[in-house]
Design an enzyme around this catalytic site. Structure first.
Site, PDB file in Angstrom:
ATOM      1  N   ASP A 107    -118.186  19.854 -86.417  1.00 53.95           N
ATOM      2  CA  ASP A 107    -119.560  19.062 -87.125  1.00 53.95           C
ATOM      3  C   ASP A 107    -120.127  18.899 -85.609  1.00 53.95           C
ATOM      4  OD1 ASP A 107    -121.014  17.830 -89.484  1.00 53.95           O
ATOM      5  OD2 ASP A 107    -121.095  16.277 -87.915  1.00 53.95           O
ATOM      6  N   TYR A 237    -128.778  12.755 -84.745  1.00 49.55           N
ATOM      7  CA  TYR A 237    -129.695  13.482 -84.996  1.00 49.55           C
ATOM      8  C   TYR A 237    -131.494  13.109 -84.560  1.00 49.55           C
ATOM      9  CZ  TYR A 237    -126.157  14.083 -88.662  1.00 49.55           C
ATOM     10  OH  TYR A 237    -125.019  14.644 -89.313  1.00 49.55           O
ATOM     11  N   HIS A 300    -116.094  21.260 -95.426  1.00 53.31           N
ATOM     12  CA  HIS A 300    -116.741  20.823 -94.334  1.00 53.31           C
ATOM     13  C   HIS A 300    -115.482  20.173 -93.308  1.00 53.31           C
ATOM     14  CE1 HIS A 300    -119.770  20.357 -91.204  1.00 53.31           C
ATOM     15  NE2 HIS A 300    -119.642  19.166 -91.272  1.00 53.31           N
TER      16      HIS A 300
END
Length: 323
Positions: A107, A237, A300
């Protein structure tokens, strides 16, 4: 209970690196393998790989990345750029006197591994990316704009941008529920909430915990986020467009280190936005010439869900490098 036991088996320390204190878990002796977690994880997500790789003759180091767990968490998103993140890892390598390490990332950890391989390839013996391929920098469009163009306004990436918004929506839930919503998600598409809804409200809370993780293990994650909060994690982010600006000098650069990409066929987003076609096509191979792609059955957080299979893939890659 066996995997909870690893907390006391591994060595824990905090190391001063790049101006902050970084907590690491480590085990074993030999060549160094650096394991980089993603969102919303901590070092503990690598509990299976730490034990397995240490047993096979490697010095395994799994940090809590800046902003997470027991590492320092600067408040400003400007402190979470690619340069900061790469600098943290170079500081860890220097601390241990290692010229190079084998790097594994999932990730956001995979994204950081790509940054490290791009900016300081001299320090990377080889790289295993889980779930996130190498995306070339666009010369014309910033990441947030690109994601908006592909998926609209209501992705988790967009919702995490404004300081306070995601913090407030996450705070409506206990941390255990947040962990279940994200870590156990079987949502097949990129994370996009309906109009007017927060992503944390949109993601279902699984009623049954899958066999690959226990309530006790989930509790270990949730306890850490209960202490740290999520702002450090959201700041990754919030620095995405700033990274785009900082990476302009590397426009068009290739990743030259030996690399393996492992991705679950049910990973969210894999079947949308052209990701599968990109991963299986010629463009990615041209950007990362020394690349093996392995697509396996899973979602994931593949290193937890398919722990042994992923551990074996990492070890076979290390052996191929004669590391």
């Amino acid at each position: 209970m066996e995997q909870i036991g690893i907390i006391s088996e591994v060595n824990h320390q905090r190391i001063k690196s790049n101006g902050i204190w970084i907590h690491i878990a480590e085990e074993g002796t030999g060549p160094m393998v650096l394991l980089l977690h993603g969102f919303p994880e901590i070092w503990y997500s690598w509990r299976h790989q730490i034990k397995y790789l240490a047993k096979n003759g490697y010095h395994v180091v799994a940090p809590d990345l800046r902003g997470y767990g027991d590492s320092d968490a600067p408040l400003s998103p400007d402190s979470y750029t690619c340069h900061h993140l790469v600098g943290d890892l170079i500081g860890l390598l220097d601390h241990f006197g290692e010229q190079q390490a084998l790097v594994v990332g999932c990730d956001w950890g995979a994204t950081i591994g790509w940054y490290l391989s791009l900016l300081r390839h001299d320090r990377v013996k080889g790289f295993v990316a889980l779930g996130v391929p190498y995306y070339p920098r666009s010369s014309t469009i910033k990441p947030l704009q690109a994601i908006k163009k592909l998926y609209g306004d209501h992705t988790h990436v967009s919702q995490f941008q404004n300081p306070g918004r995601a913090e407030r929506s996450f705070a409506r839930y206990d941390c255990m529920t947040v962990m279940k919503k994200f870590m156990l998600t079987s949502w097949p598409h990129f994370l996009v909430a309906p109009h007017g809804m927060e992503i944390i409200d949109f993601l279902p809370t699984p009623s049954v915990i899958p066999s690959w993780i226990t309530e006790e293990e989930l509790m270990f994650f949730s306890d850490k986020f209960q202490e740290s909060g999520f702002t450090g994690a959201f700041n990754y982010y919030r620095a995405m467009d700033l990274n785009w600006e900082l990476l302009a000098p590397w426009q068009g650069s290739k990743i030259t280190v030996p690399t393996k990409l492992i991705i679950g066929d049910k990973d969210f987003g894999f079947e949308s936005g052209g990701v599968r076609e990109f991963v299986e096509g010629d463009l990615l191979k041209s950007l990362v010439p020394n690349l093996d792609v392995v697509i396996i059955d899973g979602h994931h957080f593949i290193h937890q869900e398919r722990a042994q299979q992923v551990s074996d893939e990492i070890l076979s890659f290390i052996h191929k490098l004669s590391f």
